[in-house]
Design an enzyme around this catalytic site. Structure first.
Site, PDB file in Angstrom:
ATOM      1  N   GLU A  98      -7.063  -0.921   5.455  1.00 22.43           N
ATOM      2  CA  GLU A  98      -6.991  -1.116   4.008  1.00 22.43           C
ATOM      3  C   GLU A  98      -6.205  -2.369   3.652  1.00 22.43           C
ATOM      4  O   GLU A  98      -6.535  -3.066   2.683  1.00 22.43           O
ATOM      5  CB  GLU A  98      -6.350   0.116   3.359  1.00 22.43           C
ATOM      6  CG  GLU A  98      -7.168   1.378   3.514  1.00 22.43           C
ATOM      7  CD  GLU A  98      -6.416   2.631   3.102  1.00 22.43           C
ATOM      8  OE1 GLU A  98      -6.978   3.433   2.344  1.00 22.43           O
ATOM      9  OE2 GLU A  98      -5.253   2.793   3.546  1.00 22.43           O
ATOM     10  N   ARG A 142      -2.483  -2.127  -3.539  1.00 20.60           N
ATOM     11  CA  ARG A 142      -3.420  -1.004  -3.603  1.00 20.60           C
ATOM     12  C   ARG A 142      -3.097  -0.197  -4.858  1.00 20.60           C
ATOM     13  O   ARG A 142      -1.991   0.285  -5.030  1.00 20.60           O
ATOM     14  CB  ARG A 142      -3.268  -0.109  -2.383  1.00 20.60           C
ATOM     15  CG  ARG A 142      -4.156   1.136  -2.448  1.00 20.60           C
ATOM     16  CD  ARG A 142      -3.612   2.232  -1.572  1.00 20.60           C
ATOM     17  NE  ARG A 142      -4.443   3.431  -1.593  1.00 20.60           N
ATOM     18  CZ  ARG A 142      -4.031   4.636  -1.217  1.00 20.60           C
ATOM     19  NH1 ARG A 142      -2.795   4.798  -0.785  1.00 20.60           N
ATOM     20  NH2 ARG A 142      -4.844   5.660  -1.263  1.00 20.60           N
ATOM     21  N   HIS A 151     -10.198   6.521  -1.865  1.00 24.17           N
ATOM     22  CA  HIS A 151     -10.200   5.925  -0.519  1.00 24.17           C
ATOM     23  C   HIS A 151     -11.210   4.777  -0.409  1.00 24.17           C
ATOM     24  O   HIS A 151     -11.704   4.467   0.671  1.00 24.17           O
ATOM     25  CB  HIS A 151     -10.503   6.985   0.555  1.00 24.17           C
ATOM     26  CG  HIS A 151      -9.403   7.962   0.773  1.00 24.17           C
ATOM     27  ND1 HIS A 151      -9.625   9.308   0.915  1.00 24.17           N
ATOM     28  CD2 HIS A 151      -8.057   7.795   0.840  1.00 24.17           C
ATOM     29  CE1 HIS A 151      -8.472   9.945   1.081  1.00 24.17           C
ATOM     30  NE2 HIS A 151      -7.507   9.041   1.038  1.00 24.17           N
ATOM     31  N   ASN A 175       0.870  -1.181   0.000  1.00 23.37           N
ATOM     32  CA  ASN A 175       0.000   0.000   0.000  1.00 23.37           C
ATOM     33  C   ASN A 175       0.904   1.227   0.000  1.00 23.37           C
ATOM     34  O   ASN A 175       1.387   1.659   1.039  1.00 23.37           O
ATOM     35  CB  ASN A 175      -0.910  -0.016   1.234  1.00 23.37           C
ATOM     36  CG  ASN A 175      -1.872   1.152   1.278  1.00 23.37           C
ATOM     37  OD1 ASN A 175      -1.742   2.128   0.540  1.00 23.37           O
ATOM     38  ND2 ASN A 175      -2.845   1.063   2.171  1.00 23.37           N
ATOM     39  N   ARG A 203      -2.450  18.772  -0.441  1.00 26.25           N
ATOM     40  CA  ARG A 203      -3.346  18.935  -1.592  1.00 26.25           C
ATOM     41  C   ARG A 203      -4.398  19.993  -1.299  1.00 26.25           C
ATOM     42  O   ARG A 203      -4.872  20.129  -0.179  1.00 26.25           O
ATOM     43  CB  ARG A 203      -4.004  17.605  -1.940  1.00 26.25           C
ATOM     44  CG  ARG A 203      -3.095  16.674  -2.719  1.00 26.25           C
ATOM     45  CD  ARG A 203      -3.708  15.308  -2.904  1.00 26.25           C
ATOM     46  NE  ARG A 203      -3.308  14.390  -1.845  1.00 26.25           N
ATOM     47  CZ  ARG A 203      -3.845  13.189  -1.640  1.00 26.25           C
ATOM     48  NH1 ARG A 203      -4.845  12.784  -2.408  1.00 26.25           N
ATOM     49  NH2 ARG A 203      -3.417  12.427  -0.673  1.00 26.25           N
TER      50      ARG A 203
END
Length: 387
Positions: A374, A91, A179, A8, A239
């Site tokens: 995740e 991922r 996400h 990931n 961001r």
């Protein structure tokens, strides 16, 4: 038993997981053996490996994604004990308009994913670099991709489009949402632990260095604050979040190149740009400066605004879930955002919120703090598709 490795790679970190696979054909649940991560990639990177009772933390200094991945795999090597890595789960941030679930990676699919790099320039190159490194390190393993965009496929048209001529939508200019692996895990946890809430209207706030919110109706994503790219919606570590596109036109007219604007919006903005200090919310909360306070104020204002917008998309809210590094650990951020949302039945119990308790609400609408995972979603996908 066969082993599964998960990779990931995020914008500022890389995580790996080592799992023991369940029964063949995807039956059973993968059993976690160890986790590792490298945070703060750049000049002061730190590697951590957690294998139950055995834990290690090492400062590795200057490290990019490739260096960090090599160090993590080397750190986990003693746990392989000669056993086969049957599958490596990756991922992948962007899967395009059609992929709605995990996929076995083929040369043709990898080429398609490379073509999507301009849509996720901060993540896709690192995801694909990890994929290539894993193919080299484990050439006999099955390679499986789990996509952040897949969970959001099937949005209603009004939550999937922009008001551009229809030909742009058909060409792939649409709201993808991201996400998704985190939201997939939270939806599953809700269904397991809070089935009555899972059947209702739930807003999930994934807040970390990357931040977004998702509206779930009966466990399915119907709207997300992120859109065509991972820039939209919430301000993030570096961001920009929601931005009038006229600003981009203005910057182009002022002579900035596309590359310079990309760096500005992805790497120089957000909490870092607003504060002039740091992209890390922990640093900002601990700092007494006007810039830090203004960055926090903007972040919490936008968080409240996005929750309100998704409540409108759902026609109400039956529960709110916070997850991610900020969502799980920053009580002051949760409290400040929810000060504005009492009209939705959302309010926090100060003591439980400060303790990051699992349930923090004081009003009629449940508010949960729930760790995401995740890596487990990736491991499940790899185990299900491995032969």
């Amino acid at each position: 038993m066969r082993l599964i490795l998960t990779l990931n790679a995020g914008s500022s970190s890389i995580k790996v997981g080592l799992y023991e696979a369940g029964a063949a054909g995807g039956l059973g649940e993968p059993r976690e053996l160890a986790r590792g991560q490298v945070e703060a990639l750049g000049a002061a990177a730190v590697m951590e490996i957690d294998a139950g009772r055995a834990r290690a933390r090492v400062e590795i200094g200057v490290a990019d994604h490739a260096t960090a991945l090599a160090r993590l795999i080397a750190g986990l090597q003693p746990l392989f004990a000669g056993r086969e890595i049957a599958a490596v789960g990756h991922r992948i941030v962007h899967g395009g308009a059609d992929i709605d679930g995990p996929r076995l990676l083929t040369p043709e699919l990898v080429a398609e994913l490379e073509a999507l790099t301009p849509l996720a320039p901060l993540h896709q190159p690192h995801n694909l670099a990890g994929l290539r490194a894993a193919m080299t390190a484990f050439p006999q393993a099955c390679q499986v991709a789990a996509f952040d965009t897949a969970f959001h496929r099937g949005h209603p048209f009004v939550n999937d489009t922009f008001a551009l001529p229809r030909r742009f939508y058909e060409a792939g200019v649409r709201r993808y949402g991201f996400h998704g692996l985190s939201y997939d895990y939270i939806a599953g946890r809700l269904a397991q632990d809070h089935p009555e809430l899972a059947r209702g209207r739930v807003i999930v706030a994934h807040l970390g260095n990357g931040a977004s919110l998702c509206a779930l109706d009966g466990g399915r994503s119907i709207a997300s604050t992120m859109g065509f790219s991972a820039l939209d919606g919430m301000p993030m570590g570096t961001r920009v979040g929601q931005l009038d596109p006229g600003v981009v036109l203005y910057l182009l007219e002022q002579g900035m190149s596309g590359g310079e604007i990309t760096d500005l919006l992805y790497r120089e903005s957000g909490l870092l740009g607003l504060s002039g200090l740091s992209h890390d919310m922990r640093v900002l909360l601990a700092t007494d400066s006007a810039g830090a306070e203004e960055a926090i104020a903007y972040f919490t204002f936008r968080l409240a605004r996005e929750i309100g917008g998704l409540a409108a998309a759902l026609g109400g809210v039956d529960a709110l879930v916070f997850t991610g590094g900020i969502g799980e650990n920053a009580g002051p951020i949760r409290a400040r955002a929810l000060e504005r949302l009492g009209f939705l039945g959302l309010s926090v119990d100060p003591a439980r919120n400060a303790a990051n308790a699992a349930m923090i609400h004081a009003g009629p609408v449940p508010i949960l703090v729930m760790p995401t995972d995740e890596e487990r979603v990736i491991a499940r996908a790899a185990m299900a598709l491995a032969p």
